[in-house]
Design a protein around this motif. Structure first.
Motif, short mmCIF file in Angstrom:
data_model
loop_
_atom_site.label_atom_id
_atom_site.label_comp_id
_atom_site.label_asym_id
_atom_site.label_seq_id
_atom_site.Cartn_x
_atom_site.Cartn_y
_atom_site.Cartn_z
N HIS A 31 0.83 -1.21 0.00
CA HIS A 31 0.00 0.00 0.00
C HIS A 31 0.86 1.26 0.00
O HIS A 31 0.59 2.21 -0.75
N LYS A 63 1.58 6.75 -6.91
CA LYS A 63 0.53 7.71 -7.30
C LYS A 63 1.01 9.15 -7.12
O LYS A 63 0.75 10.02 -7.97
N ARG A 114 2.17 1.70 -3.45
CA ARG A 114 1.12 2.12 -4.38
C ARG A 114 0.86 3.63 -4.26
O ARG A 114 0.76 4.34 -5.27
#
Length: 309
Positions: free
Chosen positions: A215, A222, A218
């Motif tokens: 996470h 982004k 990720r």
């Protein structure tokens, strides 16, 4: 296709563990210098350094103590020297910045937010304490906030970043810290290539498990696209499993007695033991370890000849 290079950072002593927890924790300037040099010889290209009071091993921010080991490490190795600006949660920002501002290193750590940084659970394990300060320091973290406000972060980026040409290991203990760094980047206060250190397993921050690591990666993708490098440190027994996953995911790794006192199931007898262990993992993954020169190029560092020690 060129083989990807992996930066090994070694955090030599830190301020989390205390002398009673391991006879191998380096606390004097001589011990810190010797352990750091051995870790570099084993393959660490970045050495992350705290100082301790040589009389009793308690964390200290005294620049004079740092100066007892920084020049010796620089003389003996080409490794990048990275000095803490975190110190310990019980120090003021001025105390935490005193040594870095004198040393003007190539790199410093920079914590990306205020948080609970709880060490008091370590009191649950019965032990004979060598020093009265040890249980007191651990207990104090029950009611202490590790203060890293936006004003604090701006001060560090201004004084050390702009003022000294120092670049940063941005320590992110939770997902919100990534957004704080993106904010500083958007304002032009932090610039790439950014070196993010995902910190997993501190009570008060994100937990140490593979889902959380994925996470964090990720969200970093982004927010920062391809303009960042990431590294992972995981506390205690989570150290080797999670940094091995990080390496397989395209990341860099951090080992050292600041983060874990163990090498496998045994107490690590030196920081170099942990460096050698992760090197064997990287070899098994067909990954090459970055040299200090390669780490400098990857992170756009100013060079070891431009520091003040």
């Amino acid at each position: 296709m060129a083989t990807r290079k992996v930066i090994i950072t070694c955090a030599v002593t830190g301020s989390v563990h205390t002398p009673s927890m391991s006879p191998y924790l380096p606390v004097t300037p001589d011990q810190i210098a010797a352990d750091a040099i051995a870790a570099a010889e084993a393959g660490a290209s970045i050495l992350h350094l705290h100082a301790r009071d040589p009389r009793d091993g308690r964390p200290t921010a005294d620049p004079d103590v740092f100066m007892q080991f920084l020049p010796r490490i620089k003389q003996a190795t080409d490794a990048v020297i990275n000095i803490t600006t975190g110190g310990s949660s019980l120090m003021t920002l001025d105390q935490r910045l005193a040594a870095p501002l004198r040393a003007e290193p190539e790199m410093c750590s920079l914590n990306m937010g205020s948080m609970n940084f709880a060490l008091f659970p370590m009191l649950d394990k019965p032990r004979e304490w060598q020093h009265e300060w040890e249980p007191k320091l651990l207990e104090a973290t029950r009611d202490t906030i590790f203060k890293n406000t936006f004003a604090d972060m701006e001060t560090v980026l201004e004084k050390l970043g702009k003022g000294c040409g120092t670049r940063f290991e941005f320590e992110c203990y939770d997902v919100g810290h990534l957004y704080s760094l993106a904010h500083l980047r958007d304002r032009g206060l932090a610039s790439g290539p950014l070196f993010l250190q995902f910190v997993l397993g501190i009570l008060g921050g994100i937990g140490a498990d593979p889902d959380n690591l994925i996470h964090m990666k990720r969200i970093a993708d982004k927010l920062f696209g391809d303009s960042y490098q990431f590294s992972v440190l995981a506390a205690g027994r989570h150290q080797m499993p999670l940094i091995s996953i990080a390496a397989a995911m395209g990341g860099n790794v951090r080992v050292g007695l600041e983060d874990s006192l163990y090498d496998g199931r045994q107490l690590a007898k030196s920081n170099a033991d942990q460096v050698r262990r992760i090197r064997s993992v990287l070899d098994g993954l067909s990954l090459e370890v970055a040299t200090p020169a390669e780490a400098r190029a990857m992170l756009a560092l100013k060079g070891g000849d431009r520091v003040a020690f």
